[in-house]
Design a protein around this motif. Sequence first.
Motif, PDB file in Angstrom:
ATOM      1  N   GLU A 220      -1.506   0.622  -1.064  1.00 29.20           N
ATOM      2  CA  GLU A 220      -0.157   0.876  -1.565  1.00 29.20           C
ATOM      3  C   GLU A 220       0.893   0.359  -0.591  1.00 29.20           C
ATOM      4  O   GLU A 220       1.891  -0.249  -0.998  1.00 29.20           O
ATOM      5  CB  GLU A 220       0.036   2.376  -1.791  1.00 29.20           C
ATOM      6  CG  GLU A 220       1.399   2.732  -2.347  1.00 29.20           C
ATOM      7  CD  GLU A 220       1.606   4.231  -2.480  1.00 29.20           C
ATOM      8  OE1 GLU A 220       2.487   4.644  -3.250  1.00 29.20           O
ATOM      9  OE2 GLU A 220       0.887   5.002  -1.802  1.00 29.20           O
ATOM     10  N   ALA A 221       0.674   0.571   0.713  1.00 29.36           N
ATOM     11  CA  ALA A 221       1.620   0.076   1.720  1.00 29.36           C
ATOM     12  C   ALA A 221       1.706  -1.441   1.685  1.00 29.36           C
ATOM     13  O   ALA A 221       2.802  -2.023   1.738  1.00 29.36           O
ATOM     14  CB  ALA A 221       1.198   0.563   3.103  1.00 29.36           C
ATOM     15  N   ALA A 222       0.555  -2.096   1.581  1.00 34.93           N
ATOM     16  CA  ALA A 222       0.559  -3.559   1.539  1.00 34.93           C
ATOM     17  C   ALA A 222       1.297  -4.072   0.305  1.00 34.93           C
ATOM     18  O   ALA A 222       2.111  -5.007   0.394  1.00 34.93           O
ATOM     19  CB  ALA A 222      -0.880  -4.078   1.550  1.00 34.93           C
ATOM     20  N   VAL A 226       4.751  -6.254   0.505  1.00 38.26           N
ATOM     21  CA  VAL A 226       4.768  -7.598  -0.069  1.00 38.26           C
ATOM     22  C   VAL A 226       5.853  -7.703  -1.138  1.00 38.26           C
ATOM     23  O   VAL A 226       6.598  -8.695  -1.206  1.00 38.26           O
ATOM     24  CB  VAL A 226       3.379  -7.944  -0.660  1.00 38.26           C
ATOM     25  CG1 VAL A 226       3.465  -9.220  -1.495  1.00 38.26           C
ATOM     26  CG2 VAL A 226       2.357  -8.117   0.449  1.00 38.26           C
ATOM     27  N   LEU A 227       5.967  -6.683  -1.980  1.00 33.47           N
ATOM     28  CA  LEU A 227       7.019  -6.666  -2.994  1.00 33.47           C
ATOM     29  C   LEU A 227       8.397  -6.742  -2.349  1.00 33.47           C
ATOM     30  O   LEU A 227       9.280  -7.494  -2.806  1.00 33.47           O
ATOM     31  CB  LEU A 227       6.895  -5.390  -3.838  1.00 33.47           C
ATOM     32  CG  LEU A 227       8.004  -5.144  -4.878  1.00 33.47           C
ATOM     33  CD1 LEU A 227       7.988  -6.231  -5.936  1.00 33.47           C
ATOM     34  CD2 LEU A 227       7.829  -3.765  -5.519  1.00 33.47           C
ATOM     35  N   LEU A 228       8.597  -5.989  -1.277  1.00 33.54           N
ATOM     36  CA  LEU A 228       9.886  -6.017  -0.577  1.00 33.54           C
ATOM     37  C   LEU A 228      10.142  -7.390   0.025  1.00 33.54           C
ATOM     38  O   LEU A 228      11.261  -7.914  -0.050  1.00 33.54           O
ATOM     39  CB  LEU A 228       9.896  -4.946   0.518  1.00 33.54           C
ATOM     40  CG  LEU A 228      11.147  -4.933   1.385  1.00 33.54           C
ATOM     41  CD1 LEU A 228      12.308  -4.316   0.621  1.00 33.54           C
ATOM     42  CD2 LEU A 228      10.924  -4.180   2.680  1.00 33.54           C
ATOM     43  N   THR A 229       9.124  -7.974   0.638  1.00 30.11           N
ATOM     44  CA  THR A 229       9.296  -9.280   1.270  1.00 30.11           C
ATOM     45  C   THR A 229       9.689 -10.344   0.247  1.00 30.11           C
ATOM     46  O   THR A 229      10.620 -11.140   0.467  1.00 30.11           O
ATOM     47  CB  THR A 229       7.998  -9.690   1.985  1.00 30.11           C
ATOM     48  OG1 THR A 229       7.634  -8.686   2.940  1.00 30.11           O
ATOM     49  CG2 THR A 229       8.164 -11.008   2.709  1.00 30.11           C
ATOM     50  N   LEU A 252      14.023   2.836  -0.838  1.00 31.94           N
ATOM     51  CA  LEU A 252      13.898   4.274  -1.113  1.00 31.94           C
ATOM     52  C   LEU A 252      12.488   4.620  -1.573  1.00 31.94           C
ATOM     53  O   LEU A 252      11.936   5.662  -1.186  1.00 31.94           O
ATOM     54  CB  LEU A 252      14.921   4.687  -2.171  1.00 31.94           C
ATOM     55  CG  LEU A 252      16.388   4.689  -1.729  1.00 31.94           C
ATOM     56  CD1 LEU A 252      17.306   4.932  -2.921  1.00 31.94           C
ATOM     57  CD2 LEU A 252      16.623   5.755  -0.663  1.00 31.94           C
ATOM     58  N   LEU A 253      11.891   3.771  -2.378  1.00 31.02           N
ATOM     59  CA  LEU A 253      10.509   4.005  -2.811  1.00 31.02           C
ATOM     60  C   LEU A 253       9.560   3.991  -1.618  1.00 31.02           C
ATOM     61  O   LEU A 253       8.649   4.827  -1.516  1.00 31.02           O
ATOM     62  CB  LEU A 253      10.103   2.942  -3.836  1.00 31.02           C
ATOM     63  CG  LEU A 253       8.665   3.029  -4.364  1.00 31.02           C
ATOM     64  CD1 LEU A 253       8.436   4.355  -5.065  1.00 31.02           C
ATOM     65  CD2 LEU A 253       8.368   1.863  -5.302  1.00 31.02           C
ATOM     66  N   ILE A 254       9.778   3.046  -0.704  1.00 29.48           N
ATOM     67  CA  ILE A 254       8.939   2.991   0.505  1.00 29.48           C
ATOM     68  C   ILE A 254       9.150   4.236   1.355  1.00 29.48           C
ATOM     69  O   ILE A 254       8.197   4.788   1.920  1.00 29.48           O
ATOM     70  CB  ILE A 254       9.246   1.706   1.299  1.00 29.48           C
ATOM     71  CG1 ILE A 254       8.773   0.482   0.513  1.00 29.48           C
ATOM     72  CG2 ILE A 254       8.588   1.746   2.679  1.00 29.48           C
ATOM     73  CD1 ILE A 254       9.147  -0.842   1.146  1.00 29.48           C
ATOM     74  N   LEU A 258       5.828   6.023   1.947  1.00 24.37           N
ATOM     75  CA  LEU A 258       5.254   5.688   3.255  1.00 24.37           C
ATOM     76  C   LEU A 258       5.969   6.352   4.425  1.00 24.37           C
ATOM     77  O   LEU A 258       5.543   6.172   5.571  1.00 24.37           O
ATOM     78  CB  LEU A 258       5.268   4.168   3.450  1.00 24.37           C
ATOM     79  CG  LEU A 258       4.569   3.342   2.353  1.00 24.37           C
ATOM     80  CD1 LEU A 258       4.674   1.856   2.663  1.00 24.37           C
ATOM     81  CD2 LEU A 258       3.114   3.762   2.205  1.00 24.37           C
ATOM     82  N   ARG A 259       7.053   7.055   4.149  1.00 26.03           N
ATOM     83  CA  ARG A 259       7.781   7.796   5.175  1.00 26.03           C
ATOM     84  C   ARG A 259       8.335   6.876   6.269  1.00 26.03           C
ATOM     85  O   ARG A 259       8.656   5.735   6.032  1.00 26.03           O
ATOM     86  CB  ARG A 259       6.902   8.903   5.764  1.00 26.03           C
ATOM     87  CG  ARG A 259       6.455   9.944   4.738  1.00 26.03           C
ATOM     88  CD  ARG A 259       7.631  10.700   4.148  1.00 26.03           C
ATOM     89  NE  ARG A 259       7.225  11.864   3.389  1.00 26.03           N
ATOM     90  CZ  ARG A 259       7.053  11.900   2.071  1.00 26.03           C
ATOM     91  NH1 ARG A 259       7.244  10.782   1.362  1.00 26.03           N
ATOM     92  NH2 ARG A 259       6.707  12.998   1.446  1.00 26.03           N
ATOM     93  N   MET A 260       8.442   7.360   7.500  1.00 18.89           N
ATOM     94  CA  MET A 260       9.205   6.684   8.543  1.00 18.89           C
ATOM     95  C   MET A 260       8.569   5.370   8.982  1.00 18.89           C
ATOM     96  O   MET A 260       9.262   4.363   9.171  1.00 18.89           O
ATOM     97  CB  MET A 260       9.358   7.622   9.744  1.00 18.89           C
ATOM     98  CG  MET A 260      10.210   7.051  10.870  1.00 18.89           C
ATOM     99  SD  MET A 260      11.906   6.691  10.360  1.00 18.89           S
ATOM    100  CE  MET A 260      12.573   8.342  10.223  1.00 18.89           C
ATOM    101  N   LEU A 261       7.257   5.335   9.164  1.00 21.13           N
ATOM    102  CA  LEU A 261       6.610   4.099   9.610  1.00 21.13           C
ATOM    103  C   LEU A 261       6.813   2.993   8.585  1.00 21.13           C
ATOM    104  O   LEU A 261       7.129   1.848   8.935  1.00 21.13           O
ATOM    105  CB  LEU A 261       5.125   4.345   9.847  1.00 21.13           C
ATOM    106  CG  LEU A 261       4.321   3.135  10.337  1.00 21.13           C
ATOM    107  CD1 LEU A 261       4.869   2.626  11.653  1.00 21.13           C
ATOM    108  CD2 LEU A 261       2.843   3.497  10.466  1.00 21.13           C
ATOM    109  N   GLY A 262       6.647   3.309   7.314  1.00 24.75           N
ATOM    110  CA  GLY A 262       6.817   2.306   6.279  1.00 24.75           C
ATOM    111  C   GLY A 262       8.244   1.818   6.166  1.00 24.75           C
ATOM    112  O   GLY A 262       8.501   0.607   6.016  1.00 24.75           O
ATOM    113  N   VAL A 263       9.207   2.731   6.256  1.00 24.94           N
ATOM    114  CA  VAL A 263      10.591   2.312   6.066  1.00 24.94           C
ATOM    115  C   VAL A 263      11.101   1.524   7.265  1.00 24.94           C
ATOM    116  O   VAL A 263      11.907   0.595   7.104  1.00 24.94           O
ATOM    117  CB  VAL A 263      11.481   3.549   5.783  1.00 24.94           C
ATOM    118  CG1 VAL A 263      11.903   4.256   7.062  1.00 24.94           C
ATOM    119  CG2 VAL A 263      12.717   3.145   4.991  1.00 24.94           C
ATOM    120  N   THR A 264      10.656   1.816   8.478  1.00 20.51           N
ATOM    121  CA  THR A 264      11.080   1.008   9.627  1.00 20.51           C
ATOM    122  C   THR A 264      10.469  -0.398   9.566  1.00 20.51           C
ATOM    123  O   THR A 264      11.135  -1.384   9.903  1.00 20.51           O
ATOM    124  CB  THR A 264      10.682   1.694  10.943  1.00 20.51           C
ATOM    125  OG1 THR A 264       9.282   2.056  10.898  1.00 20.51           O
ATOM    126  CG2 THR A 264      11.501   2.946  11.169  1.00 20.51           C
TER     127      THR A 264
END
Length: 563
Positions: A220-222, A226-229, A252-254, A258-264
């Motif tokens: 899900e993180a990947a 990738v979608l964001l990129t 916002l979805l991330i 994914l919380r803090m690690l994903g959003v940073t």
Amino acid sequence: MPLGRALAPAESLPAAANAEESPAARARQVANLRRRGQTMTPVFTALAVTIMVVISITFARSVGLVAPLWGAAGLAVVVWLRTSTGRMYDLSFGAMIAVGLAAGNLLVGNDTFHTAMFTVANMLDIVVAVLMARRFAPTLNLATVTGATRFLLGAALIAPIPAALFASGMLYLLDGTNPLQSAQTWWFGHALSIAIIGSFGLSLTKRELSRLRSPAVALEAAVLLVLLTVGAWIVFVHLDVQLSFLILPILLLIAVRLRMLGVTAALLIVTILAVGGSMTGHGPFTGDFSRADQALMGQLLVMLGYLPVMLVAALLEERDRLSDRAKLGQVRAEKATAAKSRLLANVAHEIKSPVGGIIGIGELWQGGQLGPVNETQVEMAGMLVKTARQVETLAHDLLDVARAESGEVSVELRPTDVPGVLEDVRRVTALRPEADALRLEVFTEGDGLVALADSQRLNQVITNLASNAVKYGSSGGLVTFRASRVHDAVRIEVTDLGPGLSPEKQAQLFEPFNRLGLERSTIEGHGIGLALAKRLVELQGGTIGVTSTPGEGATFWIELPAA
């Protein structure tokens, strides 16, 4: 042969000693590896800083700008904060970072004076950021709104200002560049570097990384990154129209998933594409703006439009942690309640048998069946029986409380004539010695006062309320029982004209074993009757409460579903 047998154990001593020393030896090896890692960390960090300085300056010069993207500061700050072990380490780390900054400036062709100036400005930036983070966010915990806000304000936004003023002033004196534009570019670039790279590094905790061990979460993180990129590349590099608002829902979805690690990590990707695309003349800020203005607008978009999403992630992290604590507290409370219920049940069982024997012996003694007794002995035997019956009642109440809390009490709900129950309770209460000077009255308002209840348990609850009214409200001379219809429920009220209850005491009224400060009074009681009544009413689908004003008596009420 005996000598040989005697030497065998002695020969085995070195092996045993080695076996005993092996854990200590392994611990020493681990400690040595850690020391080597701490020794090499400043070296590797300085090398990474050098590479990032070369890339940032080279890319900025290709478009004729002061570097709006500056990752070296954020990398140095986060590694310094994560690895510092003391003052000597700080000195050596700072020295190595200064060497790395100077090397990067020399490699891109800066002269000695510019290299020294940029090195001093960058070290001022990094040192102030580290000091601000230690002062305002000492725990380095970005999983709370307070921690994230303090780090962003102190280390990211405020810390680069002195270095920005120093560097812009020096560049004005040396090269005549616009000091305002230089200060803005420096400040925003270094602030974004510390805010995003620093936050990303501080978010690399065991708690965050443990989430990625699940293949589903990692996939899900990947997919989201990738979608964001792809989305950010289309918005900030491929298209020239203003569609930057489309990135915010993905961020916002991330943050939610994914919380803090994903959003940073997501903010790092967006910053590179947004600011980098603006520097090269692509994205939504093209037109009549200069490259410097385009880069500045890209920086402002990330800082004001996207960076606050970090606080959303921090809020969610904080909520998760509080939820985990609440669940843990609930489990502990349930275990404690279960243990207390078992203890109460065991105590009650142990009390009942001997108390029954005491009551039997006391009654035989009181009746003269154990031999001749005088008047004093009869009185003493009566007191013994009375006290034993109180203890027996307490044992029964303890059993009921334990069973109610453990869910072992069953109720049989069926249509129950409430006025009939009230009349039965009134007659039983009138036989109590304490009720001799009281007038007990029953009032019914309307017809159809039939509740869906367990008649035996309802009788037990109202008897308890009547007993309390007689004991605590006898000074008023009147206790009334009232039944009425309230919407789809039947309301039962037991009212006395006693001293009443303060709001503070009303809040504690249904707590078990709480006698509201009357433990040393002459009024008998154990403080569990109302707690048991509340539980029994709730088991029947009803509610119980009290309305009282000090000096004006009290009204205890019950509402049960109408049949």
